[in-house]
Design an enzyme around this catalytic site. Structure first.
Site, PDB file in Angstrom:
ATOM      1  N   ARG A  99       0.116  -0.377  12.234  1.00 39.37           N
ATOM      2  CA  ARG A  99      -0.555  -0.444  10.884  1.00 39.37           C
ATOM      3  C   ARG A  99       0.238  -1.188   9.930  1.00 39.37           C
ATOM      4  O   ARG A  99       1.035  -0.549   9.414  1.00 39.37           O
ATOM      5  CB  ARG A  99      -1.134   0.957  10.684  1.00 39.37           C
ATOM      6  CG  ARG A  99      -2.064   0.969   9.178  1.00 39.37           C
ATOM      7  CD  ARG A  99      -3.349   0.323   9.412  1.00 39.37           C
ATOM      8  NE  ARG A  99      -4.083   0.679   8.061  1.00 39.37           N
ATOM      9  CZ  ARG A  99      -4.147  -0.384   7.051  1.00 39.37           C
ATOM     10  NH1 ARG A  99      -3.438  -1.433   7.428  1.00 39.37           N
ATOM     11  NH2 ARG A  99      -4.593  -0.099   5.987  1.00 39.37           N
ATOM     12  N   HIS A 157       1.460  -2.061   3.683  1.00 48.62           N
ATOM     13  CA  HIS A 157       0.062  -1.620   2.664  1.00 48.62           C
ATOM     14  C   HIS A 157       0.228  -0.670   1.661  1.00 48.62           C
ATOM     15  O   HIS A 157       1.172   0.008   1.956  1.00 48.62           O
ATOM     16  CB  HIS A 157      -1.327  -1.645   3.287  1.00 48.62           C
ATOM     17  CG  HIS A 157      -1.423  -0.299   4.088  1.00 48.62           C
ATOM     18  ND1 HIS A 157      -0.893   0.191   5.161  1.00 48.62           N
ATOM     19  CD2 HIS A 157      -2.107   0.953   3.754  1.00 48.62           C
ATOM     20  CE1 HIS A 157      -1.121   1.367   5.580  1.00 48.62           C
ATOM     21  NE2 HIS A 157      -1.879   1.880   4.556  1.00 48.62           N
ATOM     22  N   HIS A 161      -2.059   1.813  -1.529  1.00 52.39           N
ATOM     23  CA  HIS A 161      -3.818   2.293  -2.028  1.00 52.39           C
ATOM     24  C   HIS A 161      -3.547   2.337  -3.303  1.00 52.39           C
ATOM     25  O   HIS A 161      -2.644   3.129  -4.030  1.00 52.39           O
ATOM     26  CB  HIS A 161      -3.893   3.511  -1.266  1.00 52.39           C
ATOM     27  CG  HIS A 161      -3.722   3.907   0.263  1.00 52.39           C
ATOM     28  ND1 HIS A 161      -4.489   2.680   1.069  1.00 52.39           N
ATOM     29  CD2 HIS A 161      -2.815   4.490   0.777  1.00 52.39           C
ATOM     30  CE1 HIS A 161      -3.985   3.254   2.178  1.00 52.39           C
ATOM     31  NE2 HIS A 161      -3.143   4.230   2.183  1.00 52.39           N
ATOM     32  N   GLU A 221      -1.960   9.188   0.037  1.00 52.81           N
ATOM     33  CA  GLU A 221      -2.221   9.395   1.704  1.00 52.81           C
ATOM     34  C   GLU A 221      -1.815  10.672   1.912  1.00 52.81           C
ATOM     35  O   GLU A 221      -0.325  10.746   2.034  1.00 52.81           O
ATOM     36  CB  GLU A 221      -1.948   8.257   2.289  1.00 52.81           C
ATOM     37  CG  GLU A 221      -2.139   8.399   3.677  1.00 52.81           C
ATOM     38  CD  GLU A 221      -1.964   6.885   4.665  1.00 52.81           C
ATOM     39  OE1 GLU A 221      -2.185   5.995   3.937  1.00 52.81           O
ATOM     40  OE2 GLU A 221      -1.263   6.816   5.615  1.00 52.81           O
ATOM     41  N   HIS A 270       3.839   1.227   2.424  1.00 49.94           N
ATOM     42  CA  HIS A 270       4.174   1.948   3.725  1.00 49.94           C
ATOM     43  C   HIS A 270       3.483   1.402   4.966  1.00 49.94           C
ATOM     44  O   HIS A 270       2.605   0.492   4.760  1.00 49.94           O
ATOM     45  CB  HIS A 270       3.438   3.425   3.733  1.00 49.94           C
ATOM     46  CG  HIS A 270       2.292   3.782   3.506  1.00 49.94           C
ATOM     47  ND1 HIS A 270       1.417   3.570   2.109  1.00 49.94           N
ATOM     48  CD2 HIS A 270       0.920   3.903   4.271  1.00 49.94           C
ATOM     49  CE1 HIS A 270       0.061   3.856   2.144  1.00 49.94           C
ATOM     50  NE2 HIS A 270      -0.091   3.723   3.356  1.00 49.94           N
ATOM     51  N   GLU A 280     -10.424   3.247   3.810  1.00 49.65           N
ATOM     52  CA  GLU A 280      -9.094   2.745   4.340  1.00 49.65           C
ATOM     53  C   GLU A 280      -9.463   1.231   4.896  1.00 49.65           C
ATOM     54  O   GLU A 280      -8.483   0.675   5.090  1.00 49.65           O
ATOM     55  CB  GLU A 280      -8.938   3.428   5.628  1.00 49.65           C
ATOM     56  CG  GLU A 280      -7.834   3.070   6.788  1.00 49.65           C
ATOM     57  CD  GLU A 280      -6.585   3.260   6.191  1.00 49.65           C
ATOM     58  OE1 GLU A 280      -6.242   3.761   5.195  1.00 49.65           O
ATOM     59  OE2 GLU A 280      -5.605   2.551   6.827  1.00 49.65           O
TER      60      GLU A 280
HETATM   61 MN    MN Z   1      -2.102   3.871   4.012  1.00 47.22          MN
END
Ligand code: MN
Ligand code: MN
Length: 384
Positions: free
Chosen positions: A94, A97, A99, A104, A143, A166
């Site tokens: 993943r 990125h 937010h 989170e 992260h 998300e």
């Molecule tokens: Mn995240």
């Protein structure tokens, strides 16, 4: 907030609609109650469903893993918290990125993964997670998450904003892919041609080799490590034990970086009852990991709503609403809980009854005083 909606709110405030201005969405997700009218999903003469079947949602898939989510778009009552179920294959990444509008919190259900983080001081942490571990990234921290080990890694993500999706994160590939190569060349001091084969769109989940074990000394990130760790080993915590099951709680008290979320892992035995209670300072988001349960929510005006829950379901309880949970199956209910406040607050019905004189209770309920002499009001958290 857009200029248009800001102008609307100023107009409403000027017209005397002060309550409308105070119900701006920025009050959600910070443990602050919205003032003014009750939000739409809770304003009716009957309460809406507090159950969402996340398990039944078709996931979005990539070679490296999959994800599916429950935001207010899918689950209207979940105003203050959103959740995601995600799985990464070994080597599935993943991508890096952040937010913009949510912190989170996560719980690893199975498998292993490696997380990298950076904070606003430029400090980083690279750390491996196992089943039973919790992470927390404050809003805006960069992260990534990568599956490691030999099996898929399954985890639940919870965000302290019900409107957060998300699938709307700020991803490094999306940004770099939409930055002119000449700017990148100047910035990184390499030829512009270096970026010819970089992706032109968001990668989201990629797949690469499983990285080697972390070196022990010095551990990665140990030179410029931040003061607070992003990992808390919740399942390793000694649980509180009750006749009806066990509970593990992780608030900011146990996990200092987790300023806006308190989590709990609850095991409820068959036939047992999680006692009636409410949370003065937080909404409650639930993920049913296993078992069959029934939750009843009380929302004033005689409104009571009961929903049944199976593994894979999400539950929700608005701040201040009374609720209790029964195990109605033959196996333990394993329940993951996230509250949108780093400080844990709860008041139970039994504690409240036990804290008042029998004469007052007799007057309140209009029954004889000796009705209450045998009530058990101590340590009723999980009643067997
Ligand atoms: Mn995240
Ligand atoms: Mn609760």
């Amino acid at each position: 907030m857009s200029e248009f909606s800001r102008r609307d709110m100023l107009g409403a405030a000027a017209a005397g609609g002060v309550a409308a201005a105070a119900t701006g969405t920025e009050t959600f997700g910070q443990g602050q109650p919205p003032f003014g009218p009750t939000p739409a999903p809770l304003a009716g003469t009957e309460l809406p469903s507090f159950r969402f079947q996340l398990g039944a949602v078709a996931p979005k898939r990539w070679d490296g893993g999959w994800a599916k989510e429950a935001t207010v778009a899918e689950f209207p009552v979940s105003q203050a918290l959103a959740g995601v179920l995600m799985s990464l294959v070994p080597g599935g990444l993943r991508e890096l990125h952040w937010h913009a509008n949510a912190a989170e919190w996560a719980y690893v259900i199975k498998g292993q993964c490696r997380v990298t983080t950076i904070n606003p001081q430029g400090e980083s942490q690279v750390v491996d997670f196992n089943a039973g571990d919790v992470w927390y990234f404050p809003r805006g921290f960069g992260h990534s998450i990568q599956g490691i080990g030999s099996e898929d890694c399954l985890f639940v993500l919870v965000f302290d904003n019900g409107y957060f999706s998300e699938f709307g994160t700020f991803s490094i590939s999306d940004w770099v892919g939409h930055t002119p190569p000449e700017v990148l060349a100047k910035y990184f001091g390499v030829p512009a041609a270096t970026f010819a084969n970089f992706p032109k769109r968001e990668v989201y989940i990629s797949k690469g080799p499983v990285p080697p074990p972390l070196p022990a000394n010095p551990a990665p990130g140990s030179i410029d490590k931040g003061p607070l760790t992003h990992r808390y080993q919740l399942l390793a915590q000694r649980p509180s034990v009750y006749p009806g099951g066990t509970n593990r709680l992780v608030s900011q008290q146990q996990f200092p970086i987790s300023a806006t979320v308190t989590g709990a892992l609850m095991q409820i035995k068959p036939g047992a009852l999680r006692e009636p209670h409410w949370h003065p300072n937080a909404d409650e988001w639930q993920y049913y990991i296993s078992g069959r349960a029934r939750m009843t929510v009380f929302g004033s005006h005689g409104r009571v709503r009961t929903d049944e829950f199976n593994a894979g379901d999400v539950g929700y309880v608005p701040q201040g609403y009374g609720h209790y949970i029964e195990n109605i199956g033959n196996e333990d209910v394993e329940l993951l809980i996230a509250l949108n406040n780093g400080s844990y607050e709860s008041i139970s019905l039994a504690d409240w009854i036990g804290a008042n004189p029998h004469l007052l209770l007799a007057t309140n309920f209009e029954v004889p005083e000796n009705t209450f002499k045998d009530f058990q009001t101590r340590n009723r958290f999980l009643v067997g």
